[in-house]
Write an enzyme that holds these catalytic residues in place. Structure first.
Site, short mmCIF file in Angstrom:
data_model
loop_
_atom_site.label_atom_id
_atom_site.label_comp_id
_atom_site.label_asym_id
_atom_site.label_seq_id
_atom_site.Cartn_x
_atom_site.Cartn_y
_atom_site.Cartn_z
N HIS A 238 0.72 -1.25 0.00
CA HIS A 238 0.03 -0.03 0.05
C HIS A 238 1.02 1.28 -0.03
O HIS A 238 0.33 2.23 -0.38
CB HIS A 238 -0.93 0.14 1.17
CG HIS A 238 -0.35 0.26 2.60
ND1 HIS A 238 0.02 -0.62 3.37
CD2 HIS A 238 -0.23 1.44 3.22
CE1 HIS A 238 0.60 0.22 4.58
NE2 HIS A 238 0.30 1.29 4.24
N ASP B 89 0.15 -7.43 1.46
CA ASP B 89 0.62 -5.94 1.83
C ASP B 89 2.22 -5.94 1.73
O ASP B 89 2.67 -5.39 2.78
CB ASP B 89 0.11 -5.34 2.96
CG ASP B 89 0.09 -3.83 3.15
OD1 ASP B 89 0.21 -3.37 2.06
OD2 ASP B 89 0.30 -3.32 4.25
N SER C 65 4.80 2.53 7.64
CA SER C 65 4.70 1.60 6.86
C SER C 65 5.63 1.20 5.95
O SER C 65 6.21 1.86 5.42
CB SER C 65 3.39 1.94 5.82
OG SER C 65 2.04 1.67 6.80
#
Length: 358
Positions: free
Chosen positions: A106, A138, A216
């Protein structure tokens, strides 16, 4: 010499010895080391605040050069304003000195990012190419042309235990806070989190180390500075709950890129859906409570050759239980083209074990 004088001398000697013993056993080590040229031994295990500080500093120094910032530009289509550009920020981990970087899918907008730029520890920037991504787990791999990069040491996420030290490095609120270090412990293992009505992320590591959107793709590290997980802020949860994808899931992917320069994914050859979603859409009540409902098998695929049929529910691969598409994808990533395994399906309420060559 009189007996009284001898007794006095003996008493004085004993008193002096007792005083010396008391000093060396009561005064702190730091006091006794004053003036000494011997440097205290560095601690590698946590037991006191001083030891913890040593661990965190050592981990930060070891891992920081292998952590990169990632900025992206994605084109968004708007009915009223037309195409607009949207920027994003994330983190990545260098896994090979030739420019391979591991991050979240993402972070690079699942391959939709128009531009991906990597910011290195030395302050330089490089444009990156997206080589591979999978939104279900992911994870993504990007590559820059820069060579001789500092590489992160990958640890063993299967060996992680609740209560272990956890240290996260990333860009929590953008590049103005780049390479922020947060610390905590491993709070839980094998966590499953619903992202939306149809998607679930599974087998996650839970930590109370602070993880925000900019973190992230950054590393979750153990007390030795080894990467045990890739942080993901795709999951919006309560404060104090952070999650990371176990690094053991990414290792086979990274290994193929390092050895071959590409990744060849094992393909079973089915179109499937989670049992719960199929029941919700069809109104049918299946005998299997969980698993992957096979909508269709691809002609000539490994699944078709093994005898997997539409209407079967995949409930096991090898000895691993399959409860969802996420489970299925994760187990397939552990296998390589040419491997043989067993797939157990629920067929009209009966468990059938089939041999599959991938």
């Amino acid at each position: 010499m009189g007996k009284g004088l001898v007794a006095g001398i003996i008493g004085a000697v004993i008193g002096t010895l007792l005083t010396i013993y008391t000093v060396f056993n009561v005064l702190p080590d730091s006091f006794l080391r004053q003036g000494s040229t011997e440097e205290p031994t560095k601690q590698t295990l946590v037991g006191t605040t001083a030891k913890e500080e040593t661990v965190y500093k050592a981990v930060a120094k070891k891992a920081m050069p292998s952590v990169v910032g990632i900025t992206t530009v994605t084109v968004q289509q708007d009915f009223f304003f037309g195409d607009t550009e949207q920027s994003g920020v994330g983190t990545g981990v260098i896994v090979d000195s030739r420019g391979y970087i591991l991050t979240n899918a993402h972070v690079i907008s699942s391959g939709q990012a128009k531009n991906v730029t990597v910011l290195f520890y030395d302050g330089t920037k490089e444009e990156a190419q997206v080589l591979w991504y999978d939104s279900l787990i992911d994870l993504a791999v990007i590559k820059v042309e820069k060579q001789d990069l500092d590489v992160a040491e990958l640890g063993d996420s299967d060996g992680v235990e609740v209560g272990d030290i956890a240290i996260a490095i990333g860009n929590p609120l953008g590049l103005e806070f780049e390479r922020s270090v947060t610390q905590g412990i491993i709070s839980g293992l094998n966590r499953s989190i619903d992202i939306n009505q149809y998607e679930t992320m599974e087998n996650l590591i839970q930590t109370d180390a602070s993880i925000n959107p900019g973190n992230s793709g950054g590393p979750l590290l153990d007390s030795q500075g080894k990467v045990i997980g890739i942080n993901t802020a795709k999951i919006q949860t309560a404060e104090g709950l952070g999650f990371a994808i176990p690094i053991d899931l990414a290792k086979p992917i990274v290994k193929q890129f390092i050895e071959k320069g590409r990744f060849e994914k094992v393909v079973l050859g089915i179109q499937g859906v989670n049992v719960a979603r199929y029941e919700q859409a069809s109104g049918e009540d299946l005998p299997a409570e969980t698993g992957v409902y096979v909508l269709e098998t691809v002609s000539g695929s490994a699944a078709a050759k093994a005898g997997i049929k539409a209407g079967d529910v995949i409930i096991k691969i090898g000895k691993a239980d399959i409860k969802s598409m996420g489970n299925l994808v994760r187990e397939l990533y552990k296998l390589s083209p040419g491997d043989e395994t067993t797939v157990t399906v629920d067929r009209s309420g009966k468990a059938v074990e089939l041999n599959v060559k991938l």
